[in-house]
Design an enzyme around this catalytic site. Structure first.
Site, mmCIF file in Angstrom:
data_model
loop_
_atom_site.group_PDB
_atom_site.id
_atom_site.type_symbol
_atom_site.label_atom_id
_atom_site.label_comp_id
_atom_site.label_asym_id
_atom_site.label_seq_id
_atom_site.Cartn_x
_atom_site.Cartn_y
_atom_site.Cartn_z
ATOM 1 N N GLU A 44 36.776 26.776 50.117
ATOM 2 C CA GLU A 44 37.471 25.947 49.073
ATOM 3 C C GLU A 44 39.080 26.575 48.454
ATOM 4 O O GLU A 44 39.468 27.911 48.959
ATOM 5 C CB GLU A 44 36.820 26.193 47.257
ATOM 6 C CG GLU A 44 35.650 25.034 47.651
ATOM 7 C CD GLU A 44 34.437 25.264 47.159
ATOM 8 O OE1 GLU A 44 35.038 25.796 45.355
ATOM 9 O OE2 GLU A 44 33.424 24.941 47.059
ATOM 10 N N CYS A 68 44.277 29.268 44.383
ATOM 11 C CA CYS A 68 43.335 30.052 44.835
ATOM 12 C C CYS A 68 43.058 30.183 46.087
ATOM 13 O O CYS A 68 42.611 29.026 46.551
ATOM 14 C CB CYS A 68 42.786 29.877 43.953
ATOM 15 S SG CYS A 68 41.289 30.637 43.249
ATOM 16 N N CYS A 110 29.681 34.822 50.950
ATOM 17 C CA CYS A 110 30.093 36.080 50.226
ATOM 18 C C CYS A 110 28.488 36.430 50.061
ATOM 19 O O CYS A 110 27.696 36.708 50.443
ATOM 20 C CB CYS A 110 30.810 36.112 48.783
ATOM 21 S SG CYS A 110 30.963 37.340 47.659
ATOM 22 N N CYS A 156 26.601 38.290 43.074
ATOM 23 C CA CYS A 156 26.774 38.522 42.531
ATOM 24 C C CYS A 156 26.172 37.367 41.507
ATOM 25 O O CYS A 156 25.984 35.788 41.641
ATOM 26 C CB CYS A 156 28.177 37.690 41.545
ATOM 27 S SG CYS A 156 29.383 39.560 41.800
ATOM 28 N N CYS A 181 27.011 33.857 40.292
ATOM 29 C CA CYS A 181 28.697 32.572 41.274
ATOM 30 C C CYS A 181 28.188 32.324 42.751
ATOM 31 O O CYS A 181 26.596 32.073 43.142
ATOM 32 C CB CYS A 181 29.385 33.929 41.548
ATOM 33 S SG CYS A 181 30.636 33.709 43.261
ATOM 34 N N GLY A 214 34.256 35.194 48.282
ATOM 35 C CA GLY A 214 34.351 35.622 49.393
ATOM 36 C C GLY A 214 35.048 36.637 48.462
ATOM 37 O O GLY A 214 35.515 37.145 47.509
ATOM 38 N N GLU A 215 34.930 37.214 49.247
ATOM 39 C CA GLU A 215 35.427 39.263 48.533
ATOM 40 C C GLU A 215 35.996 39.841 49.156
ATOM 41 O O GLU A 215 36.323 40.396 50.461
ATOM 42 C CB GLU A 215 33.664 40.558 48.698
ATOM 43 C CG GLU A 215 33.608 42.290 48.237
ATOM 44 C CD GLU A 215 35.291 41.869 46.355
ATOM 45 O OE1 GLU A 215 35.390 41.263 45.341
ATOM 46 O OE2 GLU A 215 36.597 43.028 46.910
ATOM 47 N N SER A 224 41.823 39.609 43.563
ATOM 48 C CA SER A 224 40.162 40.032 42.280
ATOM 49 C C SER A 224 39.314 40.626 43.111
ATOM 50 O O SER A 224 38.797 40.128 44.409
ATOM 51 C CB SER A 224 40.159 39.339 41.732
ATOM 52 O OG SER A 224 39.126 39.090 40.567
ATOM 53 N N SER A 281 36.715 42.286 38.304
ATOM 54 C CA SER A 281 36.011 41.888 37.901
ATOM 55 C C SER A 281 34.670 42.560 36.885
ATOM 56 O O SER A 281 33.717 43.269 38.132
ATOM 57 C CB SER A 281 35.142 41.302 38.687
ATOM 58 O OG SER A 281 35.650 39.570 39.386
ATOM 59 N N LEU A 282 35.223 42.783 35.844
ATOM 60 C CA LEU A 282 34.621 44.171 35.337
ATOM 61 C C LEU A 282 32.800 43.764 34.770
ATOM 62 O O LEU A 282 31.861 43.783 34.910
ATOM 63 C CB LEU A 282 34.806 44.910 34.397
ATOM 64 C CG LEU A 282 35.123 45.988 33.644
ATOM 65 C CD1 LEU A 282 34.219 47.100 34.585
ATOM 66 C CD2 LEU A 282 35.128 46.503 32.397
ATOM 67 N N HIS A 283 33.437 42.672 33.853
ATOM 68 C CA HIS A 283 31.799 41.648 33.707
ATOM 69 C C HIS A 283 30.964 41.895 32.107
ATOM 70 O O HIS A 283 30.070 42.123 32.038
ATOM 71 C CB HIS A 283 31.391 40.814 34.395
ATOM 72 C CG HIS A 283 31.621 40.144 35.199
ATOM 73 N ND1 HIS A 283 33.363 39.320 34.582
ATOM 74 C CD2 HIS A 283 31.795 39.642 36.524
ATOM 75 C CE1 HIS A 283 33.632 38.309 35.457
ATOM 76 N NE2 HIS A 283 32.956 38.857 36.682
ATOM 77 N N ASN A 324 31.398 30.175 33.820
ATOM 78 C CA ASN A 324 30.813 28.541 34.165
ATOM 79 C C ASN A 324 29.773 28.037 34.995
ATOM 80 O O ASN A 324 29.626 28.825 36.174
ATOM 81 C CB ASN A 324 32.078 28.172 35.768
ATOM 82 C CG ASN A 324 32.161 26.957 35.484
ATOM 83 O OD1 ASN A 324 31.198 26.247 35.408
ATOM 84 N ND2 ASN A 324 33.533 26.631 35.710
ATOM 85 N N CYS A 350 34.517 28.032 42.349
ATOM 86 C CA CYS A 350 34.879 28.213 43.159
ATOM 87 C C CYS A 350 33.325 28.260 43.887
ATOM 88 O O CYS A 350 32.396 29.054 43.313
ATOM 89 C CB CYS A 350 35.506 29.611 44.046
ATOM 90 S SG CYS A 350 37.833 28.581 44.788
HETATM 91 N N1 SAH Z 1 35.091 38.474 44.841
HETATM 92 C C1 SAH Z 1 36.384 38.609 44.082
HETATM 93 C C2 SAH Z 1 37.059 36.964 44.449
HETATM 94 C C3 SAH Z 1 36.436 35.764 43.893
HETATM 95 S S1 SAH Z 1 35.275 34.858 41.762
HETATM 96 C C4 SAH Z 1 35.757 39.334 42.574
HETATM 97 O O1 SAH Z 1 34.525 39.258 42.849
HETATM 98 O O2 SAH Z 1 36.117 39.230 41.441
HETATM 99 C C5 SAH Z 1 36.641 35.281 41.194
HETATM 100 C C6 SAH Z 1 36.934 35.704 39.673
HETATM 101 O O3 SAH Z 1 35.472 34.059 39.522
HETATM 102 C C7 SAH Z 1 35.566 36.928 39.119
HETATM 103 O O4 SAH Z 1 35.842 37.537 38.740
HETATM 104 C C8 SAH Z 1 33.694 36.687 39.343
HETATM 105 O O5 SAH Z 1 33.031 37.221 38.665
HETATM 106 C C9 SAH Z 1 34.209 34.899 39.086
HETATM 107 N N2 SAH Z 1 33.487 34.226 39.184
HETATM 108 C C10 SAH Z 1 32.474 33.872 39.433
HETATM 109 N N3 SAH Z 1 32.040 32.733 39.367
HETATM 110 C C11 SAH Z 1 31.959 32.377 38.050
HETATM 111 C C12 SAH Z 1 31.025 32.128 36.970
HETATM 112 N N4 SAH Z 1 30.057 30.685 37.543
HETATM 113 N N5 SAH Z 1 32.153 31.854 35.780
HETATM 114 C C13 SAH Z 1 32.707 32.158 35.700
HETATM 115 N N6 SAH Z 1 33.564 33.861 35.831
HETATM 116 C C14 SAH Z 1 33.145 33.621 37.707
#
Ligand code: SAH
Length: 349
Positions: A92, A105, A112, A116, A119, A159-160, A191, A214-216, A290, A333
């Site tokens: 995508e 993007c 991946c 997570c 995701c 992907g990472e 990212s 991507s800390l979260h 999301n 994504c």
């Molecule tokens: N693998 C990389 C880049 C791809 S994801 C990473 O982890 O950073 C891009 C961003 O979207 C990351 O911050 C990821 O944690 C976040 N993300 C993935 N799925 C999501 C979702 N369902 N809702 C909100 N953020 C999401």
């Protein structure tokens, strides 16, 4: 013999190839222009090249030119593409229109393996890495399709990026090359979910890109419950690596923080987060999660996101709430690709 992707070659490698084929060196730059500036999709479009050379190239090489399998256009102008690669795999790519220019993007892998829990991209694991030229072709496809120039890139698709380090680095060099589309490193954000050794390796490249983490979550139990990668590289090691990265590159880091109701959105968590990243001058991007199918998470409501932001600001941490472009077209994504995989399964089952 399987054809190789000529779009992945840098200028030096193209020069080597021309030598091998008994061609003058200047052809390399001409072909590089065709591929990375004029964005051709077929060798026959390289009209100033000898026919015999093009025939030789055609035998062993192909140009990365993914087919647009599906395209969704949002009310806000965001366009989401499901692209089919030469081997039939799908990825995508999203084109977003901001006041400062068009941002694409890009995906960096097919699937991946980071796992997570929130995701969609990781649910079916990783199929393979993308090559540098395939990543660049995502941008070229968006540019050709929209007829508009792309000025900014975020590596935030499927992907990472740091799990595909060499090809991603090569991509960054291709896309910022003065003889190509020449998108400046300062307009590129990468990212990562936090692969510490790769962050330290990236620091040594001293690129002008923005590194986004991507800390979260600000502590290990919370972060590990959301992101398995945290078991390998816990929060304290990650933050130490970020501080090291800033010191070496002189570039500020930004943190992504996807907000999950009842998990990482309390006032106490805001304080813990502020304390963790104090003094870094870092920027925090807040985004309500999301929700994707099969995930236990739901989004923090808008008022709570605003309150969390205010709490951070009070503690001296710069935070913004990310605008959700394309929310009407499931632009999170991985969702389109997953639908595609599921529908193919239905066909074969
Ligand atoms: N693998 C990389 C880049 C791809 S994801 C990473 O982890 O950073 C891009 C961003 O979207 C990351 O911050 C990821 O944690 C976040 N993300 C993935 N799925 C999501 C979702 N369902 N809702 C909100 N953020 C999401």
């Amino acid at each position: 013999m399987e054809k190789r992707c000529i779009s992945s070659l840098d200028l030096e490698q193209l020069t080597g190839l021309m030598k091998e084929l008994g061609q003058p060196g200047f052809r390399a730059k001409q072909i590089f222009h065709w591929l990375h500036q004029k964005l051709v999709t077929e060798f026959s479009q390289m009209t100033d090249q000898p026919k015999a050379l093009l025939a030789r190239l055609e035998e062993g090489w192909y140009i990365a030119a993914p087919a647009v399998r599906r395209k969704q256009v949002s009310k806000d102008g965001t366009v989401k593409y499901l692209l089919e690669l030469a081997d039939g795999n799908c990825i995508e790519t999203v084109l977003m229109r901001y006041h400062y220019g068009n941002t694409v993007c890009v995906s960096t892998q097919v699937g991946c393996r980071m796992g997570c829990r929130f995701c969609a991209s990781t649910q079916a694991g990783r199929v393979r890495n993308l090559e540098a030229g395939e990543i660049a072709a995502e941008i070229y496809t968006a540019q050709r399709d929209s007829g508009e120039r792309v000025s900014h890139i975020v590596l935030m698709g499927i992907g990472e990026p740091l799990d595909n380090y060499d090809e991603v680095l090569k991509f960054l060099r291709l896309i910022s090359h003065p003889e190509g589309v020449n998108i400046g490193m300062r307009n590129i954000s990468l990212s990562t979910c936090g692969l510490v050794p790769m962050i330290l390796r990236l620091a040594q490249e001293k690129l002008q890109i923005t590194l986004s983490i991507s800390l979260h979550a600000p502590n290990n139990s919370m972060r590990s419950s959301m992101m398995p990668v945290n078991d390998a590289y816990p929060v304290e090691e990650l933050i130490a690596a970020c501080r090291q990265y800033q010191k070496i590159t002189g570039r500020r880091i930004s943190f992504e923080y996807s907000m999950v109701r009842g998990v990482n959105d309390s006032p106490a968590t805001a304080r813990e987060l502020a304390k963790l990243i104090q003094g870094m001058g870092a920027h925090v991007n807040l985004i309500p999660i999301n929700p994707v199918d099969g995930s236990p998470y739901s989004a923090t409501d808008t008022d709570n996101v605003k309150r969390f932001q205010a709490d951070l600001e009070k503690l001296g941490v710069n935070a913004t709430i990310r605008r959700r472009l394309g929310s009407d077209i499931s632009a999170a994504c991985g969702q389109l690709r997953r639908e595609e995989i599921n529908s193919r399964k239905e066909v074969t089952e």
